[in-house]
Design an enzyme around this catalytic site. Structure first.
Site, mmCIF file in Angstrom:
data_model
loop_
_atom_site.group_PDB
_atom_site.id
_atom_site.type_symbol
_atom_site.label_atom_id
_atom_site.label_comp_id
_atom_site.label_asym_id
_atom_site.label_seq_id
_atom_site.Cartn_x
_atom_site.Cartn_y
_atom_site.Cartn_z
ATOM 1 N N HIS A 163 -12.720 -3.695 3.955
ATOM 2 C CA HIS A 163 -11.278 -3.892 4.097
ATOM 3 C C HIS A 163 -10.732 -3.346 5.420
ATOM 4 C CE1 HIS A 163 -7.095 -3.923 2.066
ATOM 5 N NE2 HIS A 163 -6.939 -3.643 3.343
ATOM 6 N N HIS A 184 -2.586 2.210 8.509
ATOM 7 C CA HIS A 184 -3.690 1.433 7.936
ATOM 8 C C HIS A 184 -3.859 0.168 8.754
ATOM 9 C CE1 HIS A 184 -6.174 -0.850 5.245
ATOM 10 N NE2 HIS A 184 -5.222 -1.735 5.031
ATOM 11 N N GLU A 206 0.824 -1.217 0.000
ATOM 12 C CA GLU A 206 0.000 0.000 0.000
ATOM 13 C C GLU A 206 0.856 1.264 0.000
ATOM 14 O OE1 GLU A 206 -2.858 -0.589 -0.747
ATOM 15 O OE2 GLU A 206 -3.547 -2.427 0.213
ATOM 16 N N GLU A 234 -17.479 11.412 22.334
ATOM 17 C CA GLU A 234 -16.079 11.707 21.992
ATOM 18 C C GLU A 234 -15.889 11.967 20.504
ATOM 19 O OE1 GLU A 234 -13.146 11.935 24.005
ATOM 20 O OE2 GLU A 234 -14.901 12.252 25.255
ATOM 21 N N HIS A 238 -6.998 -3.155 10.051
ATOM 22 C CA HIS A 238 -8.230 -3.896 9.742
ATOM 23 C C HIS A 238 -9.053 -4.113 11.016
ATOM 24 C CE1 HIS A 238 -5.830 -6.022 6.231
ATOM 25 N NE2 HIS A 238 -6.017 -4.744 5.999
HETATM 26 O O1 2HA Z 1 -0.524 -5.326 3.683
HETATM 27 O O2 2HA Z 1 -3.358 -4.525 4.800
HETATM 28 O O3 2HA Z 1 -4.111 -3.569 2.504
HETATM 29 C C1 2HA Z 1 -1.706 -5.901 3.954
HETATM 30 C C2 2HA Z 1 -2.810 -4.961 3.828
HETATM 31 C C3 2HA Z 1 -3.183 -4.569 2.478
HETATM 32 ZN ZN ZN Z 2 -5.243 -3.714 4.423
#
Ligand code: 2HA
Ligand code: ZN
Length: 271
Positions: free
Chosen positions: A210, A139, A116, A169, A141
């Site tokens: 995602h 980033h 990414e 909040e 998940h």
């Molecule tokens: O690298 O999270 O979006 C793994 C991820 C891809």
């Molecule tokens: Zn990811």
């Protein structure tokens, strides 16, 4: 030279990835973080003229020429960063023409930066224009954020409103709201461009089905933004369909006014 393994930016990357893993947000190789470094600080730990190898960026990053980032590696597990930072992290400088990243430290096993990388670098470009103190793109998940995004519309005003309505909040922590992208192929320049466009107005961007991006002046801020969304998404999912008390728009406005915050337009209905 000081030992780079004790450098605050390496220690903080280790702590943040470990926290995200323990929170269950970053399974397997999920998630990636990049952080803009200060060259004079880095020079206490590394000779920045020693380039180990160059890695093609795969896109035009010329706007970031000369800038140096610490970044997580592709295919690497957040679970493992703390026990082996030099393999799982790398420090790269963007070349003059923006076509390459010059590896100054890390990716010891021959690895490279996250898939990414375009989304990270393009987001840095945009966020630095909004805030010269910007440093971090993270980033992740997080489970409840993805669950909430699965059951809610991808309309970012609606998504932001639901978060603001569920936890007092939220409007204080992210008055600029959350941008939402539709489901897209990840790891591409295209999703990088779309993410960066959202970053013009938001420090948080959800990738449907995602995960989420959070940005900030430091790792605490980027992490804290994601953490606040995730906590609130958990509340939303636990209460789903049974909410009796949601925060009225007048109260959300009152909170924003109290803290002198400008809120994302078009979310509150104050007629
Ligand atoms: O690298 O999270 O979006 C793994 C991820 C891809
Ligand atoms: Zn990811």
């Amino acid at each position: 030279m000081k030992n780079i393994l004790n450098a605050p930016f390496v220690v903080e990357m280790c702590e943040t990835t470990a926290n995200m893993y323990r929170l269950g947000w970053d399974e397997r190789n999920g998630g990636n973080i990049s952080c803009l470094l200060d060259q004079s600080e880095l020079e206490q730990y590394l000779n920045v003229n020693d380039v180990i190898r160059t890695i093609p960026t795969g896109f035009d990053a010329a706007e970031l020429a000369g800038k140096i980032f610490i970044v997580t590696g592709t295919g690497k597990y957040f679970k493992n960063v703390q026990k082996d930072p030099e393999t799982n992290l790398g420090i790269v400088r963007i070349s003059k023409d923006g076509k390459n990243a010059e590896l100054l430290w890390g990716f010891k096993d021959g690895g490279k930066f996250t898939s990414e990388f375009p989304a990270h670098m393009m987001s840095h470009i945009v966020r630095l224009k909004q805030d010269p103190e910007h440093r971090v793109v993270a980033h992740s998940h997080p489970t409840y954020t993805i669950a909430m995004n699965t059951v809610c519309s991808t309309d970012e005003k609606d998504f932001t409103h639901k978060l603001w309505q569920s936890n007092t909040e939220c409007v204080i922590v992210f008055p600029d709201g959350v941008g939402v992208l539709p489901c897209m192929v990840c790891g591409t320049e295209e999703i990088g461009i779309a993410t960066a466009k959202k970053m013009e107005k938001h420090r948080l961007v959800v990738w449907t089905n995602h995960g989420i991006y959070g940005t900030g002046k430091n790792l605490d801020e980027a992490f804290g933004l994601i953490e606040t969304v995730e906590k609130t998404a958990q509340i939303y999912m636990l209460a789903l369909g049974r909410a009796v008390n949601v925060i009225p728009d007048q109260i959300i406005k009152g909170l924003a006014d109290l803290w002198n915050l400008t809120v994302m337009e078009g979310v509150l209905d104050l007629e």
